[in-house]
Scaffold this motif. Structure first.
Motif, PDB file in Angstrom:
ATOM      1  N   LEU A  90       0.831  -1.205   0.000  1.00  0.00           N
ATOM      2  CA  LEU A  90       0.000   0.000   0.000  1.00  0.00           C
ATOM      3  C   LEU A  90       0.869   1.260   0.000  1.00  0.00           C
ATOM      4  CD1 LEU A  90      -2.839   1.299   0.251  1.00  0.00           C
ATOM      5  CD2 LEU A  90      -2.508   1.202   2.724  1.00  0.00           C
ATOM      6  N   LEU A  91       1.902   1.282   0.825  1.00  0.00           N
ATOM      7  CA  LEU A  91       2.791   2.446   0.877  1.00  0.00           C
ATOM      8  C   LEU A  91       3.534   2.653  -0.443  1.00  0.00           C
ATOM      9  CD1 LEU A  91       4.274   2.074   4.474  1.00  0.00           C
ATOM     10  CD2 LEU A  91       2.692   3.835   3.667  1.00  0.00           C
TER      11      LEU A  91
ATOM     12  N   ARG B 263       4.100   5.687  -5.415  1.00  0.00           N
ATOM     13  CA  ARG B 263       4.109   5.726  -6.886  1.00  0.00           C
ATOM     14  C   ARG B 263       3.052   6.693  -7.412  1.00  0.00           C
ATOM     15  NH1 ARG B 263       3.290   0.629 -10.967  1.00  0.00           N
ATOM     16  NH2 ARG B 263       3.665   1.814 -12.840  1.00  0.00           N
ATOM     17  N   GLU B 264       1.846   6.623  -6.855  1.00  0.00           N
ATOM     18  CA  GLU B 264       0.788   7.535  -7.287  1.00  0.00           C
ATOM     19  C   GLU B 264       1.118   8.975  -6.924  1.00  0.00           C
ATOM     20  OE1 GLU B 264      -1.763   6.781  -9.303  1.00  0.00           O
ATOM     21  OE2 GLU B 264      -0.807   4.808  -9.358  1.00  0.00           O
ATOM     22  N   GLY B 265       1.709   9.157  -5.751  1.00  0.00           N
ATOM     23  CA  GLY B 265       2.097  10.503  -5.322  1.00  0.00           C
ATOM     24  C   GLY B 265       3.140  11.109  -6.252  1.00  0.00           C
TER      25      GLY B 265
ATOM     26  N   ALA C 285       1.480  17.585 -11.976  1.00  0.00           N
ATOM     27  CA  ALA C 285       0.216  18.330 -11.852  1.00  0.00           C
ATOM     28  C   ALA C 285       0.310  19.341 -10.708  1.00  0.00           C
ATOM     29  CB  ALA C 285      -0.948  17.372 -11.625  1.00  0.00           C
ATOM     30  N   LEU C 286       0.947  18.948  -9.637  1.00  0.00           N
ATOM     31  CA  LEU C 286       1.134  19.858  -8.507  1.00  0.00           C
ATOM     32  C   LEU C 286       1.991  21.049  -8.910  1.00  0.00           C
ATOM     33  CD1 LEU C 286       0.623  20.301  -5.462  1.00  0.00           C
ATOM     34  CD2 LEU C 286       2.761  19.109  -5.048  1.00  0.00           C
ATOM     35  N   ASP C 287       3.018  20.788  -9.704  1.00  0.00           N
ATOM     36  CA  ASP C 287       3.859  21.883 -10.200  1.00  0.00           C
ATOM     37  C   ASP C 287       3.057  22.842 -11.071  1.00  0.00           C
ATOM     38  OD1 ASP C 287       6.095  21.030  -8.889  1.00  0.00           O
ATOM     39  OD2 ASP C 287       7.100  20.214 -10.661  1.00  0.00           O
ATOM     40  N   ARG C 288       2.177  22.296 -11.908  1.00  0.00           N
ATOM     41  CA  ARG C 288       1.359  23.162 -12.763  1.00  0.00           C
ATOM     42  C   ARG C 288       0.428  24.032 -11.932  1.00  0.00           C
ATOM     43  NH1 ARG C 288       1.262  18.530 -15.920  1.00  0.00           N
ATOM     44  NH2 ARG C 288      -0.773  17.894 -15.130  1.00  0.00           N
TER      45      ARG C 288
END
Length: 100
Positions: free
Chosen positions: A30-31, A36-38, A44-47
């Motif tokens: 799970l971690l 990986r998803e993070g 997208a976070l940078d945008r």
């Protein structure tokens, strides 16, 4: 040195160890999945923020295209996730033991 516990206690101990092992592996998976998803969300976070922190993290993890360094980084992150899973399972076990 022989085990002086009754057989039912020894079997319970083996069962509990097996359960903890399975939970530790599941939490590790799970971690790793969350990591990986993070990481895939960093561009997208940078945008959204207009910053370049996510790109910098991804650039470090890319290790300048060196496959052996990338494998070492990946292995290190998996080991880190596994160690964190061990800590989480042990904390959860203590909380459960206190509530009994």
């Amino acid at each position: 040195m022989p085990d002086k516990r009754p057989p039912s206690t020894a079997a319970g101990s083996i069962g509990r160890t097996l359960l903890k092992t399975l939970v530790t592996v599941a939490v590790s998976v799970l971690l790793i999945t969350l990591l990986r998803e993070g990481l895939s969300l960093l561009p997208a976070l940078d945008r959204v923020t207009g910053l370049h922190g996510g790109a910098a993290v991804l650039q470090v993890l890319a290790a300048d295209g060196n496959a052996s360094q990338q494998q070492m980084i990946a292995a290190g992150l998996m080991i880190l996730c596994f160690l964190l899973a061990i800590v989480l399972v042990r904390c959860g076990e203590r909380l459960l033991d206190r509530s009994r």
